[in-house]
Design a protein around this motif. Sequence first.
Motif, PDB file in Angstrom:
ATOM      1  N   TYR A 136      -8.019   3.099   3.874  1.00 39.65           N
ATOM      2  CA  TYR A 136      -7.807   3.098   3.429  1.00 39.65           C
ATOM      3  C   TYR A 136      -8.812   3.410   2.515  1.00 39.65           C
ATOM      4  CZ  TYR A 136      -3.794  -0.555   3.292  1.00 39.65           C
ATOM      5  OH  TYR A 136      -3.016  -1.661   3.227  1.00 39.65           O
ATOM      6  N   PRO A 147      -7.146   3.169  -1.718  1.00 39.36           N
ATOM      7  CA  PRO A 147      -7.006   1.528  -1.007  1.00 39.36           C
ATOM      8  C   PRO A 147      -5.859   1.163  -1.795  1.00 39.36           C
ATOM      9  CG  PRO A 147      -8.278   2.770  -3.294  1.00 39.36           C
ATOM     10  CD  PRO A 147      -7.984   3.578  -3.112  1.00 39.36           C
ATOM     11  N   PRO A 148      -5.287  -0.407  -1.407  1.00 45.00           N
ATOM     12  CA  PRO A 148      -4.333  -0.627  -1.621  1.00 45.00           C
ATOM     13  C   PRO A 148      -3.723  -0.642  -3.142  1.00 45.00           C
ATOM     14  CG  PRO A 148      -4.870  -1.983  -0.324  1.00 45.00           C
ATOM     15  CD  PRO A 148      -6.022  -0.842  -0.917  1.00 45.00           C
ATOM     16  N   ASP A 201       0.797  -1.066   0.248  1.00 45.76           N
ATOM     17  CA  ASP A 201       0.109   0.290  -0.064  1.00 45.76           C
ATOM     18  C   ASP A 201       0.779   1.618   0.196  1.00 45.76           C
ATOM     19  OD1 ASP A 201       0.952   0.399   2.877  1.00 45.76           O
ATOM     20  OD2 ASP A 201      -0.784  -1.000   3.304  1.00 45.76           O
ATOM     21  N   VAL A 229     -10.121  -2.247   2.357  1.00 43.74           N
ATOM     22  CA  VAL A 229     -10.473  -0.947   2.277  1.00 43.74           C
ATOM     23  C   VAL A 229     -11.608  -1.672   3.263  1.00 43.74           C
ATOM     24  CG1 VAL A 229     -12.020   0.733   1.613  1.00 43.74           C
ATOM     25  CG2 VAL A 229      -9.855  -0.783   0.272  1.00 43.74           C
TER      26      VAL A 229
END
Length: 143
Positions: free
Chosen positions: A120, A124-125, A49, A113
Amino acid sequence: MPKMTGDEARRRFAGERAVTLATTDGAGCPHLVPVTFALSGDAVVFAVDHKPKRSQRLKRLANIAADPSVCLLADFYDEDWERLWWTRADGTARVLPPPAESAESASYAELLVAKYSRQYGDRPPQGPVVEITVERWTGWRAA
């Protein structure tokens, strides 16, 4: 010393916000790093992330490529030693493409998330996702 059932170990593990990932490199040298995670059945997932890192070439990903056997540890410490416990997930990891390139990774990113909405929610990642198929849940508690 009371051992935990696999179900209790999984339940306690699932309730944690972060766990420690143990991997080894090609020479068998151990590497430990904390990770945030989500559960999907008996799979533990985490993603690369936006948190600051020294490099995008992460040792944990290289180690998984060299040896996919991993261990994750959640533990609880308290000055009252009757409250101590730990739980461990042993399994096999695989690195998946980033969510933008894989529907499977995207669904795992959605789980992350949902669990870490504050962190997140707007970011988000975006990096590779790691899926760990847990083969054994173990644990111990003091009382």
